[in-house]
Design an enzyme around this catalytic site. Structure first.
Site, PDB file in Angstrom:
ATOM      1  CG  ASP A 209      -3.877   4.294   6.091  1.00  0.00           C
ATOM      2  OD1 ASP A 209      -3.468   3.009   6.118  1.00  0.00           O
ATOM      3  OD2 ASP A 209      -4.225   5.080   5.181  1.00  0.00           O
ATOM      4  CB  VAL A 210      -0.879  -0.575   8.178  1.00  0.00           C
ATOM      5  CG1 VAL A 210      -1.048  -0.583   9.730  1.00  0.00           C
ATOM      6  CG2 VAL A 210      -2.398  -1.204   7.808  1.00  0.00           C
TER       7      VAL A 210
ATOM      8  CG  ASN B  48      -5.181  -7.099  15.200  1.00  0.00           C
ATOM      9  OD1 ASN B  48      -5.422  -8.098  15.175  1.00  0.00           O
ATOM     10  ND2 ASN B  48      -5.748  -6.076  15.438  1.00  0.00           N
TER      11      ASN B  48
ATOM     12  CE1 TYR C 100      -9.840 -10.883   6.653  1.00  0.00           C
ATOM     13  CE2 TYR C 100      -9.876 -13.295   6.504  1.00  0.00           C
ATOM     14  CZ  TYR C 100      -9.723 -12.150   7.219  1.00  0.00           C
ATOM     15  OH  TYR C 100      -9.607 -12.463   8.565  1.00  0.00           O
TER      16      TYR C 100
ATOM     17  CE  LYS D 254      -6.206 -11.576   8.033  1.00  0.00           C
ATOM     18  NZ  LYS D 254      -5.606 -10.940   9.210  1.00  0.00           N
TER      19      LYS D 254
END
Length: 253
Positions: free
Chosen positions: A63-64, A90, A159, A163
């Site tokens: 789990d990042v 990723n 999001y 990014k």
């Protein structure tokens, strides 16, 4: 000799989508692949698929959002393969229905996406760099960003912001770790047939129709369209490429 013979790679979000496609491609090119991600069933299936074709793959539930998980994943990959030559950051989520309308957004919703898509990549790069510095000999990091970081058009504001932050992180790593032989590049995929958290999208049919009209190549992308760019940037063939932003989007930007 294939492009990754004798090399090892760790890929977060390796159980589906771009991560799985990249794992398959790099394993075919000779890499030993560590698949880090959740759920465990997804990474286990891809590892078994690669192993069934004669490749070498390791599934590591990760789990990042938990720093200890990503630190342990990189340590396990290094122990299994001897070193970690490449890391593909990723893992990501996209909350199509709730990551919208910033003035009304609950900040817990904002933080959820930031914790995976931005801080999760920061954690991944932190421990990738630490491993590469310990083992010596350089290395390559590829960060998966998005064309939303370039256009600002996405309704998914957390999001898109996360990014965008990845592009700054990419440049920082490229500039400050080049002296150690460590390269870092960002890939910005365009609209794919299935976005992260596809089941959450409010109107996938309408999205497909709109995007196919907007994309000059006339179709949505696939994970297999993105994987070759990631693999190239991770490989020695891209040895003079660092700090770059590489768009793979069918021409929409």
């Amino acid at each position: 000799m294939t492009a990754f013979e004798g090399k090892s790679v760790l890929i977060t979000g390796g159980g589906s989508g771009i991560g799985a496609a990249t794992a398959r491609l790099m394993a075919e090119a000779g890499a030993a692949v560590a698949l880090a991600g959740i759920p465990e069933a997804g990474i286990a299936a891809i590892a078994a698929e690669i192993g069934g074709k004669g490749g070498r793959a390791l599934a590591i539930p990760t789990d990042v959002t938990i720093e200890g998980d990503i630190e342990a994943a990189i340590a396990k990959a290094a122990a299994a393969f001897g070193r970690v030559d490449c890391v593909v950051a990723n893992a990501g989520i996209q909350r199509h229905r709730t990551d919208v309308n910033l003035p009304e957004m609950d900040m817990a919703e904002w933080e959820l996406t930031q914790d995976v898509n931005l801080r999760g990549v920061v954690r991944t790069c932190k421990h990738a760099l630490a491993q590469m510095l310990r083992q010596g000999g350089g290395g390559s990091i590829v960060i998966v960003s998005s064309i939303t970081a370039l256009s600002g058009r996405s309704a998914n504001v957390s999001y898109m912001t996360a990014k965008s932050g990845l592009l700054g992180l990419n440049r920082h790593i490229a500039v400050h770790y080049a002296k150690h032989g460590i390269r870092c590049n960002a890939v910005c995929p365009g609209a794919l047939e299935q976005t992260p958290d596809w089941d959450d999208h409010p109107n996938p049919a309408r999205r497909r129709e709109m995007m196919e009209r907007a994309i000059p190549l006339g179709r949505l992308g696939t994970p297999e369209d993105i994987a070759p760019m990631i693999a190239f940037l991770a490989s020695d063939a891209a040895g003079y490429a660092t700090g770059g932003q590489f768009v793979v989007d069918g021409g929409i930007t």
